[in-house]
Design a protein around this motif. Structure first.
Motif, short mmCIF file in Angstrom:
data_model
loop_
_atom_site.label_atom_id
_atom_site.label_comp_id
_atom_site.label_asym_id
_atom_site.label_seq_id
_atom_site.Cartn_x
_atom_site.Cartn_y
_atom_site.Cartn_z
N GLN A 1 0.83 -1.20 0.00
CA GLN A 1 0.00 0.00 0.00
C GLN A 1 0.87 1.25 0.00
O GLN A 1 2.01 1.24 0.47
CB GLN A 1 -0.91 -0.01 1.23
CG GLN A 1 -1.93 -1.14 1.23
CD GLN A 1 -2.48 -1.37 2.62
OE1 GLN A 1 -1.85 -2.03 3.44
NE2 GLN A 1 -3.65 -0.82 2.88
N GLY A 2 0.31 2.34 -0.52
CA GLY A 2 1.03 3.60 -0.53
C GLY A 2 1.16 4.18 0.87
O GLY A 2 0.52 3.73 1.82
N SER A 3 2.01 5.18 0.99
CA SER A 3 2.23 5.82 2.29
C SER A 3 1.01 6.64 2.70
O SER A 3 0.11 6.91 1.89
CB SER A 3 3.47 6.71 2.22
OG SER A 3 3.31 7.69 1.21
N ALA A 4 0.97 7.05 3.94
CA ALA A 4 -0.14 7.84 4.47
C ALA A 4 -0.33 9.10 3.63
O ALA A 4 0.63 9.82 3.35
CB ALA A 4 0.11 8.21 5.92
N ALA A 45 -1.25 9.13 0.50
CA ALA A 45 -1.15 8.83 -0.93
C ALA A 45 -2.50 8.37 -1.46
O ALA A 45 -3.38 7.93 -0.72
CB ALA A 45 -0.10 7.75 -1.16
N ASP A 81 -3.17 5.75 -2.97
CA ASP A 81 -3.32 4.30 -2.84
C ASP A 81 -2.95 3.81 -1.45
O ASP A 81 -2.46 2.70 -1.28
CB ASP A 81 -2.47 3.59 -3.90
CG ASP A 81 -1.00 4.01 -3.85
OD1 ASP A 81 -0.65 4.90 -3.05
OD2 ASP A 81 -0.20 3.44 -4.62
N SER A 82 -3.21 4.63 -0.44
CA SER A 82 -2.78 4.30 0.92
C SER A 82 -3.62 3.22 1.58
O SER A 82 -3.16 2.56 2.52
CB SER A 82 -2.81 5.56 1.79
OG SER A 82 -4.12 6.11 1.83
N SER A 123 -7.65 5.36 -1.43
CA SER A 123 -7.27 5.88 -0.12
C SER A 123 -8.40 5.76 0.89
O SER A 123 -8.22 6.10 2.06
CB SER A 123 -6.83 7.34 -0.23
OG SER A 123 -7.90 8.13 -0.76
N GLU A 131 3.01 9.34 -4.99
CA GLU A 131 1.84 9.56 -4.15
C GLU A 131 0.77 10.39 -4.84
O GLU A 131 -0.35 10.48 -4.35
CB GLU A 131 2.26 10.24 -2.85
CG GLU A 131 3.24 9.43 -2.02
CD GLU A 131 3.72 10.17 -0.79
OE1 GLU A 131 3.37 11.37 -0.67
OE2 GLU A 131 4.43 9.58 0.04
#
Length: 332
Positions: A73-76, A78, A80-81, A108, A139
């Motif tokens: 998963q993407g970072s907070a 992002a 795609d988080s 997200s 992101e």
């Protein structure tokens, strides 16, 4: 006539599509996602533990390891988080290097009532790699770079359609296939990227008995999914192609009572020969309470004729007794 629709809602004839390109906006630079820092080349492992079940429900606890994980998963903050999925990976060989592309779905904010049907549905992004293991992602949006910097231009590339309320993908979309098709497969004349995806709108649809992810009878937005098509010159900047259905979809769900009346999911296309294209997809047959895979046939990639279900999984007691979905068909 098929029209090309950009994110700014301009419609251009398909014959002029190759003369146009989209640009995105982003202020966030890409970052490199490295999978396992001690990658061994072994396949991922997954252990599943099932608790006792009753006649009414079964509780399952899944414990997984990260061995083999190359893309999470993407970072907070992002796009795609919360979830990533539906990866479509292609490797293109150049004179001096390999170039790997991954188109994938992500969001997200999970669509909670769709987790049993399309857990990562939301938007579509692209990541790149030189080895298929370590991926460069972003992101934010693809920036529309040019020249040498274009190779690392990655990120969010296709979002739900907020410009036209009547289209198939106002709620979410999920990529399922990306191909470079040329005049040997279709009559377009020049090879371009074709993205096939499923899109959901905000029509509230009642969940039938047996469908995982939401209680039966619940009215769920986004469940009515239809197949869509987008095209690109570079695999990053995409334009939706409107087909003849009033939502712009390639074709509609089945009529009430038919096996695919609920949704059309995960369209995947096989170019079997000149003017012989086969689109495989899945749906949930409410009467059989089972996922099934169907086929549609076409000559040009735009006009399709349904051929009915072709695969429905196994019998009671088999590992696929609940049906089959998200297929990938190749011709050998």
């Amino acid at each position: 006539m098929h029209r090309c629709v950009t994110k700014h809602s301009r419609r251009i004839p398909f014959t002029r599509f190759l003369m146009h390109s989209l640009t995105g906006k982003a202020a966030i630079r890409p970052r490199c996602w490295r999978g396992s820092q001690s990658f061994t080349g072994r396949v991922p492992t997954c252990k599943v533990y099932c608790s006792s079940s009753s006649s009414s429900s079964t509780e399952t606890t899944v414990a997984t390891t990260t061995e083999g994980l190359v893309f999470g998963q993407g970072s907070a903050g992002a796009w795609d988080s919360a979830a990533v999925g539906n990866p479509v990976v292609r490797c293109y060989m150049g004179d001096n290097e390999q170039r790997w592309y991954m188109w994938y779905s992500g969001n997200s904010s999970p669509l909670s009532n769709l987790v049993g049907v399309s857990a990562a549905a939301g938007s579509v992004g692209v990541a790149v790699s030189s080895d298929g293991i370590n991926w460069l992602r972003s992101e934010g949006l693809v920036e529309g770079r040019r020249g040498a910097d274009k190779a690392d231009d990655v990120g969010l590339t296709l979002q739900p359609n907020s410009d036209n309320w009547w289209t198939l993908d106002t709620c979410h979309l999920a990529v399922s296939d990306v191909q470079v098709l040329s005049n040997s497969s279709v009559s377009s004349g020049v090879g371009v990227y074709w993205m096939f995806y499923s899109g959901g709108d905000f029509e509230a649809v009642q969940v039938p008995d047996g469908l995982p992810g939401a209680p039966a009878g619940t009215a769920v937005e986004g469940l009515r999914m239809r197949p869509g098509l987008a095209m690109s010159q570079d695999g990053r900047n995409w334009a939706r192609i409107e087909a003849d259905h009033h939502t712009g979809a390639l074709f509609d769900v089945g009529e009430s009572g038919q096996w695919d009346s609920l949704f059309i999911g995960h369209p995947q296309v096989l170019a079997a020969g000149p003017r012989d294209m086969r689109l495989y997809y899945h749906s949930y047959d409410s009467s059989a309470r089972k996922f099934k895979i169907g086929i549609a046939n076409g000559k040009d990639g735009f006009n399709w004729r349904k051929g009915g279900p072709v695969f429905s999984g196994g019998q009671a007691g088999d590992f696929d007794e609940a049906g089959a979905a998200a297929c990938h068909v190749v011709s050998c």
